[in-house]
Design a protein around this motif. Structure first.
Motif, PDB file in Angstrom:
ATOM      1  N   ARG A 163      47.849  26.620  27.821  1.00 35.00           N
ATOM      2  CA  ARG A 163      47.020  26.422  28.550  1.00 35.00           C
ATOM      3  C   ARG A 163      45.933  25.563  27.563  1.00 35.00           C
ATOM      4  O   ARG A 163      45.304  24.949  27.589  1.00 35.00           O
ATOM      5  CB  ARG A 163      46.583  28.511  27.605  1.00 35.00           C
ATOM      6  CG  ARG A 163      45.078  28.270  28.140  1.00 35.00           C
ATOM      7  CD  ARG A 163      44.455  29.286  28.184  1.00 35.00           C
ATOM      8  NE  ARG A 163      43.834  29.674  26.323  1.00 35.00           N
ATOM      9  CZ  ARG A 163      43.450  30.793  25.812  1.00 35.00           C
ATOM     10  NH1 ARG A 163      43.022  31.825  26.604  1.00 35.00           N
ATOM     11  NH2 ARG A 163      42.961  29.970  24.780  1.00 35.00           N
ATOM     12  N   ARG A 191      33.033  25.104  30.953  1.00 32.31           N
ATOM     13  CA  ARG A 191      33.373  26.215  30.873  1.00 32.31           C
ATOM     14  C   ARG A 191      33.823  26.810  29.331  1.00 32.31           C
ATOM     15  O   ARG A 191      34.810  27.724  28.757  1.00 32.31           O
ATOM     16  CB  ARG A 191      34.183  27.219  31.952  1.00 32.31           C
ATOM     17  CG  ARG A 191      33.243  27.611  32.741  1.00 32.31           C
ATOM     18  CD  ARG A 191      32.163  29.525  31.971  1.00 32.31           C
ATOM     19  NE  ARG A 191      33.825  29.590  32.252  1.00 32.31           N
ATOM     20  CZ  ARG A 191      33.709  31.014  31.692  1.00 32.31           C
ATOM     21  NH1 ARG A 191      33.231  31.204  30.333  1.00 32.31           N
ATOM     22  NH2 ARG A 191      34.252  31.635  31.957  1.00 32.31           N
ATOM     23  N   VAL A 192      34.872  25.799  28.876  1.00 27.09           N
ATOM     24  CA  VAL A 192      36.134  25.283  28.167  1.00 27.09           C
ATOM     25  C   VAL A 192      35.496  25.652  27.057  1.00 27.09           C
ATOM     26  O   VAL A 192      34.343  25.207  26.466  1.00 27.09           O
ATOM     27  CB  VAL A 192      36.493  24.005  28.098  1.00 27.09           C
ATOM     28  CG1 VAL A 192      37.748  23.970  27.179  1.00 27.09           C
ATOM     29  CG2 VAL A 192      37.168  23.339  29.073  1.00 27.09           C
ATOM     30  N   LEU A 232      36.545  33.190  22.653  1.00 22.69           N
ATOM     31  CA  LEU A 232      36.637  32.787  24.440  1.00 22.69           C
ATOM     32  C   LEU A 232      34.793  31.860  24.797  1.00 22.69           C
ATOM     33  O   LEU A 232      33.916  31.587  23.468  1.00 22.69           O
ATOM     34  CB  LEU A 232      35.935  34.010  24.661  1.00 22.69           C
ATOM     35  CG  LEU A 232      37.228  35.348  25.018  1.00 22.69           C
ATOM     36  CD1 LEU A 232      36.823  36.701  25.037  1.00 22.69           C
ATOM     37  CD2 LEU A 232      38.479  34.078  25.557  1.00 22.69           C
ATOM     38  N   SER A 233      34.326  31.413  25.766  1.00 21.74           N
ATOM     39  CA  SER A 233      33.518  30.888  26.813  1.00 21.74           C
ATOM     40  C   SER A 233      32.082  31.702  26.778  1.00 21.74           C
ATOM     41  O   SER A 233      32.630  32.677  27.610  1.00 21.74           O
ATOM     42  CB  SER A 233      33.467  30.371  27.329  1.00 21.74           C
ATOM     43  OG  SER A 233      34.204  29.202  27.459  1.00 21.74           O
ATOM     44  N   GLU A 272      38.844  28.204  35.456  1.00 18.18           N
ATOM     45  CA  GLU A 272      39.039  29.645  34.971  1.00 18.18           C
ATOM     46  C   GLU A 272      40.101  30.573  34.821  1.00 18.18           C
ATOM     47  O   GLU A 272      39.828  31.194  34.008  1.00 18.18           O
ATOM     48  CB  GLU A 272      37.800  30.583  35.941  1.00 18.18           C
ATOM     49  CG  GLU A 272      37.001  32.103  35.987  1.00 18.18           C
ATOM     50  CD  GLU A 272      35.336  31.800  34.879  1.00 18.18           C
ATOM     51  OE1 GLU A 272      35.938  32.453  34.124  1.00 18.18           O
ATOM     52  OE2 GLU A 272      35.868  30.914  34.575  1.00 18.18           O
ATOM     53  N   LEU A 327      41.369  29.438  32.035  1.00 19.41           N
ATOM     54  CA  LEU A 327      40.858  29.995  30.237  1.00 19.41           C
ATOM     55  C   LEU A 327      41.049  31.594  30.559  1.00 19.41           C
ATOM     56  O   LEU A 327      41.235  32.303  29.130  1.00 19.41           O
ATOM     57  CB  LEU A 327      39.182  30.812  30.946  1.00 19.41           C
ATOM     58  CG  LEU A 327      38.742  28.742  30.765  1.00 19.41           C
ATOM     59  CD1 LEU A 327      37.171  29.548  31.458  1.00 19.41           C
ATOM     60  CD2 LEU A 327      38.245  29.003  29.250  1.00 19.41           C
ATOM     61  N   TYR A 345      35.728  38.305  32.474  1.00 18.11           N
ATOM     62  CA  TYR A 345      36.264  37.210  31.766  1.00 18.11           C
ATOM     63  C   TYR A 345      36.417  38.110  29.846  1.00 18.11           C
ATOM     64  O   TYR A 345      37.882  37.980  30.015  1.00 18.11           O
ATOM     65  CB  TYR A 345      35.013  36.052  31.534  1.00 18.11           C
ATOM     66  CG  TYR A 345      36.211  35.142  30.303  1.00 18.11           C
ATOM     67  CD1 TYR A 345      37.515  34.613  30.494  1.00 18.11           C
ATOM     68  CD2 TYR A 345      35.001  34.669  30.014  1.00 18.11           C
ATOM     69  CE1 TYR A 345      37.466  34.105  29.455  1.00 18.11           C
ATOM     70  CE2 TYR A 345      35.322  33.761  28.622  1.00 18.11           C
ATOM     71  CZ  TYR A 345      36.272  32.981  28.725  1.00 18.11           C
ATOM     72  OH  TYR A 345      36.982  32.565  27.912  1.00 18.11           O
ATOM     73  N   PHE A 391      43.027  22.545  28.597  1.00 23.15           N
ATOM     74  CA  PHE A 391      42.261  23.033  28.029  1.00 23.15           C
ATOM     75  C   PHE A 391      42.136  21.290  27.793  1.00 23.15           C
ATOM     76  O   PHE A 391      40.882  20.427  28.831  1.00 23.15           O
ATOM     77  CB  PHE A 391      42.033  23.470  27.446  1.00 23.15           C
ATOM     78  CG  PHE A 391      41.509  25.438  27.399  1.00 23.15           C
ATOM     79  CD1 PHE A 391      41.437  25.046  28.730  1.00 23.15           C
ATOM     80  CD2 PHE A 391      41.560  25.597  26.505  1.00 23.15           C
ATOM     81  CE1 PHE A 391      41.505  26.665  28.996  1.00 23.15           C
ATOM     82  CE2 PHE A 391      41.653  27.129  26.568  1.00 23.15           C
ATOM     83  CZ  PHE A 391      40.825  27.617  27.453  1.00 23.15           C
TER      84      PHE A 391
END
Length: 413
Positions: A112, A60-61, A10-11, A101, A104, A311, A116
């Motif tokens: 996914r 955010r990746v 996760l970020s 987002e 994510l 998130y 990315f």
């Protein structure tokens, strides 16, 4: 590191100063040309390209996929800095970061990972959700239709913010076969898409928010995404982009009024000092603006924290915790909207009380700060957000997570 984190990193944040240092030289280049773009209404194709090449769209990746690993608050702190340079750019990228987002929040897996990779390689996603004209509340005229192994997209959207600069468009549509609401992620560079630069608002004039038309545009089957799976704090997220934009506008207005006061030579006979910069009443005006901008920025960043918690909660396996975090994201973004809207509109008006008649000349374009702030503030009516917050505080009524706009029922005679 837990097994869960290894499988699905996760970020959760990074060193902000190191991250920001990567982009600040680009922000400065953007700022250097912002006034000319405003006055000539030149769309920021080149600045968007600078950001793409620097990997800004992938901040955010997760770092494990080559992204920046920034948290939600860190993203919005960056967007505040970018908005100070040119407030059109964060809004132009609003749809992109919302789509990032959403990916994510999607289940981990090859589908996914492909997105990315695209983000890291510089792909930008615009948005096209709103239909204007005689569209009844809840109706979605834009349709996607099965066509062999692919789908075909047909319809027309306005407020296609950022789409003129994008490689993909995040289109809100309806399936022709089931009537289900979906997101269709469609490649921009194809014959079935026509984009128009017909946004004519008096502010935020270069966000690329015009009309998009789709005529049998091709959509890959894996890019027709059930809207019910969309990330739950999306409305809060979209609002947070606008809050960051407003805070950046405030910073730009403070920067400009401070410089003009320092440089101003002409004084009034009934003023309080031999230099405007030493006049205590002028200093008070600038001091108030400084405080309002500080409060707006602090509110915007604090309001971003619940979105990060939502998130993380998405993958924690605790539905009650996730729902509470999503409610908090909505309520806090709404509270901040009520405050930030008023503070920045006030700041961008009050700055003229520290200056003179020569500072309203078109060449300085200081009015752009108010026009931009007023335009951003017109999104998602603040009066309804205040009511939602009040209903929550008094009655514990949960906020709406998704809402629509359209024609109401015909008035009765």
């Amino acid at each position: 590191m837990t097994e869960h984190q290894v499988i699905n990193p996760l970020s959760t944040g990074t060193d902000y100063e190191a991250l920001a240092a990567t982009y600040r030289p680009i922000f400065q280049r953007i700022a250097d040309g912002a006034l000319e773009r405003e006055q000539s209404r030149t769309l920021p194709h080149e600045p968007i390209q600078w950001l793409k090449e620097a990997g800004f769209g992938a901040v955010r990746v997760p770092v494990e996929y080559g992204g920046g690993g920034a948290s939600v608050p860190q993203l919005f702190e960056l967007l505040i800095e970018l908005a100070e340079a040119d407030s059109n750019l964060p809004q132009a990228l609003r749809g992109h970061f919302a789509f990032v987002e959403d990916r994510l929040n999607a289940p981990s897996g090859p589908a996914r990972d492909v997105w990315f990779k695209r983000f890291v390689e510089g792909d930008i996603v615009g948005c096209a959700w709103t239909e204007i004209g005689a569209v009844a509340m809840g109706d979605v005229v834009t349709k996607v239709t099965p066509h062999g192994d692919q789908w075909r997209l047909n319809g027309e959207k306005f407020y296609s913010t950022g789409s003129l600069f994008s490689d993909w468009i995040d289109v809100y549509a309806q399936r022709s076969d089931t009537g289900g609401d979906v997101i269709a992620a469609v490649r921009t560079r194809q014959p079935g898409i026509e984009q128009s630069d017909d946004w004519d608002g008096f502010g935020q004039r270069t966000t690329g928010s015009g009309t998009s038309r789709f005529v049998d545009a091709e959509v890959d089957a894996e890019n027709v995404i059930d809207f019910a799976t969309r990330f739950k704090y999306q409305t809060a997220f979209y609002q947070l982009v606008l809050l960051a934009t407003l805070a950046g506008i405030g910073r730009a207005a403070l920067r400009d009024v401070s410089r003009h006061v320092r440089e101003r030579q002409r004084i009034y006979s009934h003023g309080n000092a031999q230099r405007v910069s030493e006049d205590p009443q002028v200093q008070q005006v600038v001091g108030n603006i400084t405080a309002w901008v500080y409060a707006a920025e602090a509110s915007a960043l604090k309001a971003a924290q619940p979105a990060q918690q939502a998130y993380v909660a998405r993958f924690a396996g605790d539905p009650a915790r996730e729902r509470a975090a999503n409610v908090a994201a909505e309520i806090e973004s709404a509270k901040a909207q009520v405050v930030v809207t008023e503070l920045i509109q006030r700041a961008t008006t009050e700055l003229f009380n520290a200056l003179g008649a020569s500072d309203i000349r078109r060449g300085k374009s200081l009015d752009r700060h108010w026009r931009n702030a007023r335009t951003v503030s017109s999104h998602n009516p603040v009066i309804y957000k205040a009511r939602i917050v009040g209903d929550w505080s008094v009655n514990g009524t949960e906020p709406p997570f998704v809402w629509q706009i359209g024609n109401g029922p015909a008035a009765k005679a």
